[in-house]
Structures are given as C-alpha cells and as structure tokens.
Design a protein around this motif. Structure first.
Motif, PDB file in Angstrom:
ATOM      1  N   ASN A  45       0.827  -1.202   0.000  1.00 46.25           N
ATOM      2  CA  ASN A  45       0.000   0.000   0.000  1.00 46.25           C
ATOM      3  C   ASN A  45       0.865   1.257   0.000  1.00 46.25           C
ATOM      4  OD1 ASN A  45      -1.611   2.255   1.031  1.00 46.25           O
ATOM      5  ND2 ASN A  45      -3.204   0.728   1.312  1.00 46.25           N
ATOM      6  N   ASP A  46       0.840   2.024  -1.102  1.00 49.35           N
ATOM      7  CA  ASP A  46       1.529   3.303  -1.220  1.00 49.35           C
ATOM      8  C   ASP A  46       3.024   3.122  -1.517  1.00 49.35           C
ATOM      9  OD1 ASP A  46       2.917   5.851  -0.535  1.00 49.35           O
ATOM     10  OD2 ASP A  46       0.887   6.470  -0.053  1.00 49.35           O
ATOM     11  N   HIS A 241       7.349   7.045   6.331  1.00 49.57           N
ATOM     12  CA  HIS A 241       6.807   7.377   5.009  1.00 49.57           C
ATOM     13  C   HIS A 241       7.842   8.242   4.296  1.00 49.57           C
ATOM     14  CE1 HIS A 241       3.253   8.542   2.346  1.00 49.57           C
ATOM     15  NE2 HIS A 241       4.215   9.370   1.953  1.00 49.57           N
TER      16      HIS A 241
END
Length: 289
Positions: A45-46, A241
């Motif tokens: 995811n991402d 992130h």
C-alpha cells in the motif's frame, strides 16, 4: 629495544582483537544473538510505504550485524502464532497490522504475556469504510490508544520533535527527522492515563506540510509522534513514510525515493536504543510468566 616492545604490544592487541571478532562472528553465525526480532510487513500500500519497508529491512539487517542482534522479516502473516512470536524478543509491524482474527488473538496474547513490540507509521492506520477498517478495538483503542486515523499533512516534510517527558529511550530533548507524512488521530492521547507521549511535533516545525490543500498544512496544535503504553512493552512511532518523486509518477516505470527515514542519526539512535530496552524488558516480563 623500546621500539621493539611497543611493536610486540601492538601485535598482541591486534591478535586479541582478531580472535575476539572471530569468536563473535562464530557466535552470531550460530544464532548467539543479544536478542531476536521478527518484523512483519505487506509492502503493497503506497509507494512511500513500500520504499520505507525496503529501507527499514536493509537498515535493520545491516545494523543487526554490527550490533549483534538477530533480524528476520516476513510478509507471511500466517507465522503470527503465539508459539512463533514467543521465540522472538521483539515483534515489529513495519507498515500495517494483521487482518486475520486468529493472528490478532495470537499477537494480543503475546503482548499480554510480556512480549515486546515496535510499530511504525501505517501500522496504526484504521479508518471506517476503507481497506483498513477500524475493526480491532483492542489494538487501536486499548493498545495504541490513538483510535481511528483523523487526518494527515501533505506533502512529506521534515520536522523537529520535542521530548515531552524524560524517558530511558533517549536523552535528546529535540530530534530532527527526515521528511515524513504526519498523522493526526481521533483520540487525544494526553487524556489517556495509560499512554506516555515521548515525542511530539515541536512548534518550530509549523507550518508542517506544503499542501496544496489547506487542511493538509498544520499551523498549530499538539501532535504526538512517538509514544508507549504503560501496560505493555511497546513503542509506536508515526515515522515511516519516505518522500517520493510523485511529480514523475507517470513518466517512468519506477518512482524515485527522495528521502530516507534512517538518515536521521538522532532518530536512528533512538530506535536502536529502544530495541535494546524493549528486548531486555521482554525477557524479564516473559520469563515471569
């Protein structure tokens, strides 16, 4: 004569050092680690989360060889059984959480019996009517305390973290981070007597985010970043992130990573120190059961 004695002393020290390193290397090859870590991830995811998982796996694998601890990572969540987790001093969630009910129960059992855990960024994400439903009340409300995801900053930007309480994990009053997407939560952790907030966004970081949406740029407020639950041997960090070259997403097959989380020495030192302390506490608590 004096020079000869000095050379003999230097040679003796050199031989002892080589012997020690060889013994240490053999011990590590035989699994004689200070402690052992099992890290779970999805890396689906991402792009930024995938980049972070790759970086984290490389970082922890590399540093484990220097520091003398064992590091294994897997995307096979079926390994999340109580018996398997019990073999490790620390369990990591690099980018998400288990979805299977039996896996969730095994993890809760491991933690309640004194296991240790450290989770990063997306590992705390939950949102109604999303791919990651807010359907694990113990984990999000009791264990993490943060509840559901509320909002985030955008684009990923670096920040200064201020120490909220003195803690055994780090003596740094301020920590400079690499770019990150910062989360806000529905629950106010300051009102939870079980939660100890270790670091939060320092006011000097505002405005945090670049937009273009105004609600994705924080200009004031209290935002916890790293905290622990006094009832469990755990730490959660909202960092995880990496900044990506989003502008060229459709211009080439792969998207370039623009920042690396563990490039921040202050943050890296905090995490490594936390690992040693979490592992030590796990052995003390788990053995007691």
């Amino acid at each position: 004569m004096h020079s000869l004695k000095i050379r003999k002393v230097i040679l003796f020290i050199f031989l002892i050092t080589v012997l020690f390193n060889n013994i240490k290397s053999q011990n590590l090859e035989n699994g004689d680690f200070h402690f052992k870590i099992l890290a779970f991830y999805n890396a689906k995811n991402d792009m930024a989360h995938i980049s972070y998982v790759k970086e984290a796996n490389n970082y922890f694998d590399s540093i484990s060889k220097v520091k003398g601890f064992g590091y294994q990572s897997t995307n096979d969540w079926s390994k999340m059984t109580f018996n398997e987790l019990s073999k490790y001093d620390i369990v990591m969630f690099l980018d998400t959480r288990p979805e299977d009910a039996n896996q969730r129960y095994s993890f809760q059992q491991y933690m309640e019996k004194g296991g240790s855990w450290i989770g990063f960024h997306f590992a705390a994400f939950a949102l109604e009517k999303s791919a990651y439903e807010n359907n694990w009340k113990w984990y999000h409300n009791t264990f993490l305390g943060s509840g559901e995801y509320k909002s985030n900053t955008w684009r990923p930007t670096s920040a200064i973290l201020k120490r909220i309480i003195k803690n055994k994990f780090s003596s740094e009053k301020f920590v400079q981070t690499e770019p990150n997407e910062w989360y806000a939560w529905k629950n106010d952790l300051r009102k939870n007597k079980d939660i100890e907030i270790l670091y939060a966004i320092d006011e000097r970081s505002f405005p945090l985010g670049t937009g273009p949406k105004k609600h994705e740029i924080w200009t004031e407020g209290f935002y916890p970043v790293i905290w622990k639950n006094k009832n469990y041997n755990m730490i959660y960090s909202n960092i995880g992130h990496n900044d990506m070259d989003y502008e060229h997403l459709y211009e080439k097959d792969s998207v370039r990573t623009l920042s690396l989380t563990f490039k921040s020495k202050e943050y890296s030192d905090f995490i490594i120190n936390a690992l040693y302390l979490l592992a030590k506490e796990k052995r003390k608590r788990f053995d007691a059961h």
